[in-house]
Structures are given as structure tokens and as C-alpha cells.
Design a protein around this motif. Structure first.
Motif, short mmCIF file in Angstrom:
data_model
loop_
_atom_site.label_atom_id
_atom_site.label_comp_id
_atom_site.label_asym_id
_atom_site.label_seq_id
_atom_site.Cartn_x
_atom_site.Cartn_y
_atom_site.Cartn_z
N HIS A 171 7.87 10.90 -14.41
CA HIS A 171 7.62 11.27 -15.80
C HIS A 171 6.23 11.89 -15.85
CE1 HIS A 171 6.99 11.02 -20.13
NE2 HIS A 171 8.30 10.85 -20.24
N PRO A 172 6.09 13.07 -16.43
CA PRO A 172 4.79 13.76 -16.42
C PRO A 172 3.62 12.93 -16.97
CG PRO A 172 6.51 15.21 -17.24
CD PRO A 172 7.14 13.86 -17.08
N SER A 173 3.90 12.05 -17.91
CA SER A 173 2.84 11.23 -18.50
C SER A 173 2.29 10.18 -17.54
CB SER A 173 3.36 10.51 -19.75
OG SER A 173 3.81 11.43 -20.69
N LEU A 174 3.02 9.91 -16.47
CA LEU A 174 2.60 8.85 -15.55
C LEU A 174 1.61 9.31 -14.49
CD1 LEU A 174 5.99 7.03 -14.89
CD2 LEU A 174 4.17 6.39 -16.47
N ALA A 175 1.51 10.60 -14.24
CA ALA A 175 0.70 11.09 -13.13
C ALA A 175 -0.75 10.62 -13.16
CB ALA A 175 0.79 12.61 -13.04
N PRO A 176 -1.50 10.84 -14.25
CA PRO A 176 -2.90 10.39 -14.22
C PRO A 176 -3.04 8.88 -14.16
CG PRO A 176 -2.36 11.39 -16.35
CD PRO A 176 -1.16 11.55 -15.47
N LEU A 177 -2.17 8.18 -14.85
CA LEU A 177 -2.22 6.72 -14.88
C LEU A 177 -1.93 6.12 -13.50
CD1 LEU A 177 -2.48 4.25 -16.80
CD2 LEU A 177 0.01 4.36 -17.04
N CYS A 178 -0.90 6.63 -12.85
CA CYS A 178 -0.55 6.12 -11.52
C CYS A 178 -1.60 6.47 -10.47
CB CYS A 178 0.82 6.64 -11.09
SG CYS A 178 2.18 5.89 -11.98
N ALA A 179 -2.17 7.64 -10.60
CA ALA A 179 -3.22 8.04 -9.65
C ALA A 179 -4.40 7.08 -9.74
CB ALA A 179 -3.66 9.46 -9.92
N GLU A 180 -4.79 6.76 -10.95
CA GLU A 180 -5.93 5.86 -11.18
C GLU A 180 -5.63 4.44 -10.69
OE1 GLU A 180 -7.94 3.68 -15.00
OE2 GLU A 180 -7.20 5.71 -15.27
N GLU B 206 0.83 -1.21 0.00
CA GLU B 206 0.00 0.00 0.00
C GLU B 206 0.86 1.25 0.00
OE1 GLU B 206 -0.40 -2.67 1.97
OE2 GLU B 206 -2.46 -2.89 2.64
N ARG B 207 1.90 1.24 0.80
CA ARG B 207 2.77 2.42 0.90
C ARG B 207 3.55 2.66 -0.39
NH1 ARG B 207 4.89 1.55 7.11
NH2 ARG B 207 2.95 2.20 8.09
N ILE B 208 3.99 1.59 -1.02
CA ILE B 208 4.72 1.73 -2.28
C ILE B 208 3.78 2.25 -3.37
CG2 ILE B 208 5.93 0.48 -4.11
CD1 ILE B 208 7.10 -1.33 -1.89
N ALA B 209 2.58 1.70 -3.44
CA ALA B 209 1.60 2.15 -4.45
C ALA B 209 1.23 3.61 -4.24
CB ALA B 209 0.35 1.27 -4.40
N ARG B 210 1.05 4.01 -3.00
CA ARG B 210 0.71 5.40 -2.69
C ARG B 210 1.87 6.33 -3.08
NH1 ARG B 210 -1.36 4.18 2.06
NH2 ARG B 210 -3.51 4.04 1.43
N CYS B 211 3.07 5.92 -2.77
CA CYS B 211 4.26 6.71 -3.11
C CYS B 211 4.39 6.86 -4.63
CB CYS B 211 5.51 6.04 -2.53
SG CYS B 211 7.04 6.90 -2.88
N LEU B 212 4.16 5.77 -5.33
CA LEU B 212 4.24 5.79 -6.79
C LEU B 212 3.27 6.83 -7.36
CD1 LEU B 212 5.72 4.35 -9.06
CD2 LEU B 212 3.91 2.64 -9.06
N ALA B 213 2.07 6.87 -6.82
CA ALA B 213 1.09 7.85 -7.28
C ALA B 213 1.50 9.27 -6.92
CB ALA B 213 -0.29 7.54 -6.68
N ASP B 214 2.07 9.44 -5.72
CA ASP B 214 2.41 10.78 -5.24
C ASP B 214 3.62 11.39 -5.96
OD1 ASP B 214 0.29 10.76 -3.48
OD2 ASP B 214 1.49 10.00 -1.81
#
Length: 172
Positions: free
Chosen positions: A87-96, A73-81
Motif C-alpha cells: 500500500h503506497p501509504s505504508l512505504a515511509p512508515l515501514c522504512a522508519e 530481521e529478514r521479514i522486517a527488511r522485506c516489509l520495508a522493501d
């Protein structure tokens, strides 16, 4: 930004969940305050790992979500944050995707799921990341980082090497 230095070294693997929680907290505070320091250029600082180093390490370790309590959970949250920093293209994808990954891990179903099914979900996520990036140079560096970390960080772990080979196939 100096917390990023603690992500790639293998000696901090057991503490990676806590490191990710701290990175997430700082990133969230900086985003809420619209602090320009949130946008770190990882290429400018000599001691900071590359965005590819961070992305590979977090995605590979996410394949072992039950290594410690709340590790995945912490790694996934960090990845989104920090996705926008990686990489700017990853922000919406990682958030979702991170929201659904965290929700799944926090549900009772996570204990019953096979690790192979979890790895397949993460592989699809990784493939979507590679498709979203659309930058050949970045992807080539990502492939190099996968190989480098396999040789150094994960040299004794056959299960993790299998994951890296799958990710390498996705990049190529």
C-alpha cells in the motif's frame, strides 16, 4: 513477483526468512534501477496473493523473530522493501520502523527481551499502519484476511491466534 506466492502457505514457514531475503534483494535491485516492474499490481495476477495476505503473514510471523537465525530481521527488511507494493501509504512508515526493529533484533538486547514486549511494539506498529492506510475497503479486506489466515494457516497455534486477535482489534 512469483516469490510472493511462497509467502502465505504454511508449509513454507520455516523458509520464510530466506524467501523474504530473496524478495528484498530483487525489490532493492528493481528500486535502484528504477525498474517499472517493481510496482506490481497484485490484483492483476491471478496466482499472486493479495497485499493483505502478504501484510498479515509478514506481520504475524514477525512476532516470532527468533524462529530461525535472522528470521525477524529478514521479514522486517522485506516489509520495508515491498511496503509500497502493499500500500503506497505504508512505504515511509515501514522504512522508519523496520530500521529500528532490525537494529533492536541485531543488538544483544533482543535475546533478553520478553516476547510480550516485542509483540506490544509490533502491535503499535500495526496500529500505525492501519491509521496510515485510511482506506476502509482495504482495512475490511485486511480484517477478513486476518480471520481467514487464523482459520487456515494458524489453526493449531494459540500464541499466534492471540496475536491475530490483537491485530483484528487494531483494524476494527
Amino acid at each position: 513477483p512469483f516469490l510472493f506466492e511462497l509467502v502465505p502457505p504454511p508449509e513454507f514457514t520455516d523458509g520464510l526468512g530466506t524467501i523474504c531475503r530473496c524478495i528484498s534483494q530483487v525489490a532493492n535491485e528493481k528500486q535502484e534501477q528504477k525498474d517499472p516492474d517493481y510496482y506490481i499490481d497484485l490484483k492483476q495476477s491471478v496466482n499472486l496473493p493479495s497485499s493483505q495476505d502478504l501484510l498479515v503473514r509478514l506481520m504475524v510471523m514477525l512476532n516470532r523473530p527468533f524462529k530461525r537465525p535472522q528470521y525477524g530481521e529478514r521479514i522486517a527488511r522485506c516489509l520495508a522493501d515491498i511496503a509500497h507494493i502493499l500500500h503506497p501509504s505504508l512505504a515511509p512508515l515501514c522504512a522508519e520502523h523496520s530500521k529500528s526493529l532490525i537494529k533492536f533484533l541485531e543488538s544483544g538486547d533482543a535475546d533478553e527481551v520478553s516476547i510480550t514486549k516485542w509483540e506490544d511494539v509490533l502491535l503499535r506498529f500495526f496500529k500505525e499502519m492501519c491509521a496510515a492506510i485510511k482506506d476502509e475497503h482495504y482495512l475490511m479486506e485486511l480484517a477478513d484476511t486476518l480471520l481467514q489466515q487464523m482459520k487456515t494457516v494458524y489453526k493449531g497455534s494459540s500464541g499466534v491466534k492471540r496475536v491475530i486477535f490483537r491485530y483484528l482489534g487494531a483494524v476494527l
